[in-house]
Motif scaffolding. Structure first.
Motif, PDB file in Angstrom:
ATOM      1  N   ARG A   8       0.835  -1.211   0.000  1.00  0.00           N
ATOM      2  CA  ARG A   8       0.000   0.000   0.000  1.00  0.00           C
ATOM      3  C   ARG A   8       0.860   1.248   0.000  1.00  0.00           C
ATOM      4  NH1 ARG A   8      -4.870   1.336   4.333  1.00  0.00           N
ATOM      5  NH2 ARG A   8      -5.337   3.438   3.562  1.00  0.00           N
ATOM      6  N   LEU A   9       1.912   1.247   0.807  1.00  0.00           N
ATOM      7  CA  LEU A   9       2.787   2.407   0.852  1.00  0.00           C
ATOM      8  C   LEU A   9       3.505   2.587  -0.482  1.00  0.00           C
ATOM      9  CD1 LEU A   9       3.945   4.713   2.501  1.00  0.00           C
ATOM     10  CD2 LEU A   9       5.726   3.181   3.320  1.00  0.00           C
ATOM     11  N   HIS A  10       3.878   1.479  -1.103  1.00  0.00           N
ATOM     12  CA  HIS A  10       4.521   1.563  -2.418  1.00  0.00           C
ATOM     13  C   HIS A  10       3.606   2.232  -3.424  1.00  0.00           C
ATOM     14  CE1 HIS A  10       4.896  -0.382  -6.494  1.00  0.00           C
ATOM     15  NE2 HIS A  10       6.027   0.280  -6.394  1.00  0.00           N
ATOM     16  N   LEU A  11       2.321   1.904  -3.379  1.00  0.00           N
ATOM     17  CA  LEU A  11       1.372   2.520  -4.304  1.00  0.00           C
ATOM     18  C   LEU A  11       1.246   4.022  -4.043  1.00  0.00           C
ATOM     19  CD1 LEU A  11      -1.463  -0.192  -4.376  1.00  0.00           C
ATOM     20  CD2 LEU A  11       0.246   0.291  -6.137  1.00  0.00           C
ATOM     21  N   LEU A  12       1.237   4.411  -2.764  1.00  0.00           N
ATOM     22  CA  LEU A  12       1.147   5.829  -2.423  1.00  0.00           C
ATOM     23  C   LEU A  12       2.352   6.603  -2.968  1.00  0.00           C
ATOM     24  CD1 LEU A  12      -0.111   5.795   1.292  1.00  0.00           C
ATOM     25  CD2 LEU A  12      -1.339   6.691  -0.693  1.00  0.00           C
ATOM     26  N   ILE A  13       3.533   6.086  -2.690  1.00  0.00           N
ATOM     27  CA  ILE A  13       4.756   6.765  -3.121  1.00  0.00           C
ATOM     28  C   ILE A  13       4.892   6.697  -4.640  1.00  0.00           C
ATOM     29  CG2 ILE A  13       7.264   6.832  -2.917  1.00  0.00           C
ATOM     30  CD1 ILE A  13       5.761   7.649  -0.395  1.00  0.00           C
ATOM     31  N   ASP A  14       4.498   5.572  -5.211  1.00  0.00           N
ATOM     32  CA  ASP A  14       4.619   5.397  -6.655  1.00  0.00           C
ATOM     33  C   ASP A  14       3.783   6.429  -7.399  1.00  0.00           C
ATOM     34  OD1 ASP A  14       5.688   3.640  -8.860  1.00  0.00           O
ATOM     35  OD2 ASP A  14       3.535   3.504  -9.285  1.00  0.00           O
ATOM     36  N   ARG A  15       2.586   6.705  -6.887  1.00  0.00           N
ATOM     37  CA  ARG A  15       1.736   7.710  -7.534  1.00  0.00           C
ATOM     38  C   ARG A  15       2.400   9.085  -7.483  1.00  0.00           C
ATOM     39  NH1 ARG A  15      -2.760   4.920  -5.175  1.00  0.00           N
ATOM     40  NH2 ARG A  15      -2.770   6.374  -3.409  1.00  0.00           N
ATOM     41  N   CYS A  16       3.023   9.398  -6.331  1.00  0.00           N
ATOM     42  CA  CYS A  16       3.715  10.686  -6.207  1.00  0.00           C
ATOM     43  C   CYS A  16       4.864  10.794  -7.202  1.00  0.00           C
ATOM     44  CB  CYS A  16       4.252  10.866  -4.788  1.00  0.00           C
ATOM     45  SG  CYS A  16       3.003  10.839  -3.485  1.00  0.00           S
ATOM     46  N   VAL A  17       5.648   9.719  -7.289  1.00  0.00           N
ATOM     47  CA  VAL A  17       6.833   9.752  -8.143  1.00  0.00           C
ATOM     48  C   VAL A  17       6.458   9.746  -9.615  1.00  0.00           C
ATOM     49  CG1 VAL A  17       8.931   8.505  -8.752  1.00  0.00           C
ATOM     50  CG2 VAL A  17       8.232   8.666  -6.368  1.00  0.00           C
ATOM     51  N   LEU A  50       2.215  17.459   0.028  1.00  0.00           N
ATOM     52  CA  LEU A  50       0.991  16.963   0.681  1.00  0.00           C
ATOM     53  C   LEU A  50       0.877  15.447   0.568  1.00  0.00           C
ATOM     54  CD1 LEU A  50      -1.619  19.691  -0.403  1.00  0.00           C
ATOM     55  CD2 LEU A  50      -0.693  19.295   1.888  1.00  0.00           C
ATOM     56  N   SER A  51       1.228  14.909  -0.594  1.00  0.00           N
ATOM     57  CA  SER A  51       1.152  13.461  -0.800  1.00  0.00           C
ATOM     58  C   SER A  51       2.148  12.735   0.103  1.00  0.00           C
ATOM     59  CB  SER A  51       1.428  13.125  -2.272  1.00  0.00           C
ATOM     60  OG  SER A  51       0.482  13.741  -3.118  1.00  0.00           O
ATOM     61  N   LEU A  52       3.358  13.278   0.197  1.00  0.00           N
ATOM     62  CA  LEU A  52       4.359  12.654   1.063  1.00  0.00           C
ATOM     63  C   LEU A  52       3.965  12.768   2.532  1.00  0.00           C
ATOM     64  CD1 LEU A  52       7.667  13.862  -0.666  1.00  0.00           C
ATOM     65  CD2 LEU A  52       6.699  11.562  -0.700  1.00  0.00           C
ATOM     66  N   SER A  53       3.390  13.891   2.920  1.00  0.00           N
ATOM     67  CA  SER A  53       2.939  14.052   4.308  1.00  0.00           C
ATOM     68  C   SER A  53       1.853  13.051   4.640  1.00  0.00           C
ATOM     69  CB  SER A  53       2.425  15.480   4.534  1.00  0.00           C
ATOM     70  OG  SER A  53       3.445  16.430   4.313  1.00  0.00           O
ATOM     71  N   GLN A  54       0.951  12.811   3.688  1.00  0.00           N
ATOM     72  CA  GLN A  54      -0.098  11.815   3.896  1.00  0.00           C
ATOM     73  C   GLN A  54       0.509  10.425   4.072  1.00  0.00           C
ATOM     74  OE1 GLN A  54      -2.785  11.441   0.594  1.00  0.00           O
ATOM     75  NE2 GLN A  54      -3.915   9.731   1.499  1.00  0.00           N
ATOM     76  N   VAL A  82      16.315  15.513  -5.022  1.00  0.00           N
ATOM     77  CA  VAL A  82      15.673  16.678  -5.632  1.00  0.00           C
ATOM     78  C   VAL A  82      16.156  17.951  -4.951  1.00  0.00           C
ATOM     79  CG1 VAL A  82      13.643  15.298  -6.178  1.00  0.00           C
ATOM     80  CG2 VAL A  82      13.681  16.625  -4.067  1.00  0.00           C
ATOM     81  N   LYS A  83      15.883  19.104  -5.577  1.00  0.00           N
ATOM     82  CA  LYS A  83      16.383  20.362  -5.047  1.00  0.00           C
ATOM     83  C   LYS A  83      15.550  20.884  -3.886  1.00  0.00           C
ATOM     84  CE  LYS A  83      18.818  22.139  -9.091  1.00  0.00           C
ATOM     85  NZ  LYS A  83      18.961  23.274 -10.045  1.00  0.00           N
ATOM     86  N   ASN A  84      14.290  20.514  -3.844  1.00  0.00           N
ATOM     87  CA  ASN A  84      13.412  21.008  -2.775  1.00  0.00           C
ATOM     88  C   ASN A  84      13.785  20.334  -1.458  1.00  0.00           C
ATOM     89  OD1 ASN A  84      11.020  21.167  -0.982  1.00  0.00           O
ATOM     90  ND2 ASN A  84      10.109  22.213  -2.740  1.00  0.00           N
ATOM     91  N   VAL A  85      14.286  21.119  -0.497  1.00  0.00           N
ATOM     92  CA  VAL A  85      14.770  20.552   0.763  1.00  0.00           C
ATOM     93  C   VAL A  85      13.632  19.967   1.589  1.00  0.00           C
ATOM     94  CG1 VAL A  85      16.805  22.024   0.877  1.00  0.00           C
ATOM     95  CG2 VAL A  85      14.649  22.832   1.853  1.00  0.00           C
ATOM     96  N   HIS A  86      12.410  20.482   1.410  1.00  0.00           N
ATOM     97  CA  HIS A  86      11.275  19.952   2.162  1.00  0.00           C
ATOM     98  C   HIS A  86      10.911  18.553   1.672  1.00  0.00           C
ATOM     99  CE1 HIS A  86      10.831  23.912   3.919  1.00  0.00           C
ATOM    100  NE2 HIS A  86      10.744  24.447   2.708  1.00  0.00           N
ATOM    101  N   VAL A  87      11.015  18.342   0.369  1.00  0.00           N
ATOM    102  CA  VAL A  87      10.777  17.006  -0.189  1.00  0.00           C
ATOM    103  C   VAL A  87      11.857  16.044   0.305  1.00  0.00           C
ATOM    104  CG1 VAL A  87      10.681  15.653  -2.317  1.00  0.00           C
ATOM    105  CG2 VAL A  87       9.587  17.901  -2.216  1.00  0.00           C
ATOM    106  N   GLN A  88      13.115  16.498   0.303  1.00  0.00           N
ATOM    107  CA  GLN A  88      14.198  15.658   0.834  1.00  0.00           C
ATOM    108  C   GLN A  88      13.921  15.256   2.282  1.00  0.00           C
ATOM    109  OE1 GLN A  88      18.026  17.577   0.449  1.00  0.00           O
ATOM    110  NE2 GLN A  88      17.556  18.402  -1.565  1.00  0.00           N
ATOM    111  N   HIS A  89      13.514  16.231   3.077  1.00  0.00           N
ATOM    112  CA  HIS A  89      13.272  15.981   4.499  1.00  0.00           C
ATOM    113  C   HIS A  89      12.152  14.962   4.696  1.00  0.00           C
ATOM    114  CE1 HIS A  89      13.107  16.888   8.778  1.00  0.00           C
ATOM    115  NE2 HIS A  89      11.806  17.057   8.674  1.00  0.00           N
ATOM    116  N   LEU A  90      11.058  15.121   3.974  1.00  0.00           N
ATOM    117  CA  LEU A  90       9.928  14.195   4.121  1.00  0.00           C
ATOM    118  C   LEU A  90      10.293  12.799   3.633  1.00  0.00           C
ATOM    119  CD1 LEU A  90       6.754  16.263   3.147  1.00  0.00           C
ATOM    120  CD2 LEU A  90       7.145  15.019   5.272  1.00  0.00           C
TER     121      LEU A  90
END
Length: 619
Positions: A9-18, A40-44, A89-97
């Motif tokens: 399930r988590l793979h599907l969540l992350i896969d959709r984001c990527v 927002l998707s990563l936070s979810q 990626v360049k966005n540090v918030h995405v890296q952090h999440l």
């Protein structure tokens, strides 16, 4: 929900984001709305996996996954590769999440008891591939093939082809966070697995290639063979290079600290290899960081790198298998590059601000000069501690490879101590006994006061100074003495006299037994405090006359602020700075009160460990 279902399930969540990111463009070139949607998707996903950890105990008795193991592993592999890809990626918030999600995935797999070994191996494979792709070898013929062809699967290779500095740095940060979680849970079995995977990876990384890029003064920012900016020199002098070095040194420092916990396990050979590799890397780290320390002297990043390098070397000195030639090289490095901290005269140290802790929100009310002085004092403590660790170990240790090595190491250690003490207390003070006595007490007091603001460093230095024999002539029994040996040995036994240091230590606490009790029950420094009291009280008993007759100079305006804040200063406290004979009575009362407090807590079974050995010593 089984662990297999959770990973799927988590793979599907992350896969959709990527997949959405690849379809709409990279985050670095995307609109603000696209970045917000990804966050927002990563936070979810992060919230969901955190909720799973709470549910694991409930359904742990449920049947294991119904899917084939190969499919289960594929889901985990894709999940890891997608999340590690987001670290670049360049966005540090995405890296952090993305990093936080990887840490929570690890925690979830630990709690469920399945697939964690595969997970940590995947992370290490990602690190290996990311380093290979980020540190390319110039002009390598294609006929030689890809160096990492036998590492991981095509899924990992496909994502790691886009590796860069940020990704490598992020992987080190994630590995460190995972290890800290494991150490908090004291899971020795998984720590062994972790160290085994990390050791195997560190042994295979192309360190010489990294060194070539770091030391190449003519590097350019041209795109490498993978089609992205990845040459180390192009980023080595940038903020990303600083972050990489900071995260890498921090990771090594955490691993070295944890090795001592796992040293009694079956993986002692593994931990020994990790320590040896880390020790081998120290000269490279010093060389890579030195240009930054010189070009950015006084900046936050330079102070951070100095702090991390000193912490790493200090932790390595506590490993019993370190060679004395290594300590000698570090001592020489300190004397050459950190002489500003070492040669800075020890003076009476006052608390930076009485009504706030360093690092608290109220700390911002200090002036820039006060803040810089605080940081400099911290680095001075670390430099002095490492200097004493190296010098005194070379002087008093019996671990030498041969007689020539022993003589050379002791000679260098002696010379280093002589220059440092000569800088602090000039030799002409020996001509007047009264002046010398006062100077020696002032020096010992200033040394204790320097470390009073950091409890962990305080007990490290106090324990280290217990290695100095009270009889200064003990070191003179060997062959090949230098002319100044006798003088320096007398100085060492005087300045670092454990009985005098103990009296000063109690005085700096204002003889408050509650502070000693806080030290003893502390989770972080309780063991160090107990060891110091046990060893020092034995010396006090052997030299009881010195303890009783020692005249202590008290000046409460100059002493530290370790007294408990709830206790008001009594009006009968002398503040005239005169020598007085009441020091012994104050010290005796403090130790008796400590004994009574420990006895009461032990009788009520509230003391965190068995204090009987300490109580016998206090009696």
């Amino acid at each position: 929900m089984t662990s297999v279902e959770r990973v799927s399930r988590l793979h599907l969540l992350i896969d959709r984001c990527v997949r959405r990111r690849h379809a709409e463009g990279e985050v670095s070139s995307s609109t603000e709305a696209m970045e917000k949607d990804l966050l927002l998707s990563l936070s979810q996903a992060l919230r969901e996996i955190q909720s799973w950890i709470c549910e694991i105990d409930i359904d742990s008795a449920a049947g294991q996954g119904e899917e084939p193991e190969s499919k289960d592993h594929l889901h985990l592999e894709r999940l890891v590769s997608d999340l590690v890809g987001l670290l670049g990626v360049k966005n540090v918030h995405v890296q952090h999440l993305a990093g936080n999600i990887l840490v929570e995935v690890s925690e979830s797999l630990v709690e469920s008891g399945s697939q964690w070994d595969d997970f940590i191996l995947l992370i290490c494979n990602c690190l290996h591939l990311a380093v290979i792709y980020s540190f390319p070898v110039p002009a390598v013929p294609s006929s030689t093939g890809f160096e990492g062809s036998n590492i991981g699967s095509d899924v990992l290779k496909g994502e790691m082809k886009k590796a860069n500095w940020c990704m490598v740095s992020g992987i080190f940060r994630v590995l460190r966070s995972i290890l800290k979680r494991l150490s908090q849970e004291e899971n020795e079995e998984l720590i062994d697995v972790y160290l085994e995977s990390v050791n195997s990876t560190l042994a295979k990384l192309p360190w010489s290639r990294m060194d070539t890029h770091f030391t190449n003064s003519h590097g350019s920012g041209e795109r490498n063979s993978q089609g992205h900016n990845g040459t180390l020199q192009s980023i080595g002098n940038s903020e990303k290079g600083n972050v990489f070095l900071g995260n890498f040194i921090q990771f090594l420092s955490t691993v070295v600290q944890q090795v001592r916990f796992a040293e009694d396990s079956d993986t002692f050979g593994t931990t020994h290899s990790i320590l040896q590799k880390t020790i081998e890397l120290v000269p490279d780290l010093l060389r890579w960081c030195q240009p930054k320390l010189e070009s950015q002297s006084g900046s936050c990043i330079s102070r951070y790198l100095v702090h991390k390098l000193l912490v790493l070397m200090i932790r390595l000195t506590y490993q019993s298998n370190i060679k004395r030639t290594i300590l000698l090289s570090w001592l020489q490095y300190l004397q050459h590059h950190y002489q500003g901290f070492l040669h800075h005269t020890l003076t009476r140290h006052k608390p930076v601000q009485d009504n706030c802790l360093e690092g608290s929100p109220f700390f911002v009310s200090l002036s820039d000069s006060d803040v810089n002085e605080t940081h400099s004092s911290h680095l001075q403590r670390l430099s002095v501690l490492l200097f004493l660790r190296c010098s005194l170990t070379l002087l008093y240790s019996s671990r030498h490879t041969d007689k020539d090595c022993e003589f050379d190491c002791r000679k260098k250690g002696m010379e280093g101590m002589f220059k440092w003490i000569e800088q602090q207390v000039p030799g002409d003070t020996f001509l007047d006994h009264g002046t010398y006595s006062k100077k020696s007490v002032d020096f010992s007091t200033s040394l204790v006061q320097l470390f009073m603001h950091e409890d962990d460093l305080l007990f490290k230095v106090l324990l280290q100074l217990l290695s100095v024999p009270l009889d200064g002539k003990e070191l003179l029994k060997g062959e090949g003495r230098l002319p100044q040996d006798e003088e320096i040995c007398v100085r060492l036994s005087t300045f670092f006299n454990p009985v005098i240091l103990f009296c000063i230590f109690l005085s700096e606490l204002h003889y408050d037994h509650q502070v000693l009790l806080d030290y003893l029950i502390s989770k972080d420094i309780g063991a160090s405090c107990a060891e110091y009291l046990l060893r020092c009280l034995r010396t006090v008993c052997d030299y009881w006359t010195l303890f009783v007759e020692f005249p202590l100079e008290e000046n409460l305006n100059d002493s530290s602020s370790k007294r408990r804040r709830l206790l008001l200063e009594t009006p009968d406290v002398e503040q005239n700075g005169k020598l007085h004979s009441q020091a012994f009575e104050h010290a005796k009362g403090c130790l008796l009160s400590l004994q009574n407090s420990v006895v009461r807590l032990h009788q009520k079974k509230l003391f965190p460990y068995n204090p009987e050995a300490l109580l016998r010593r206090l009696v």
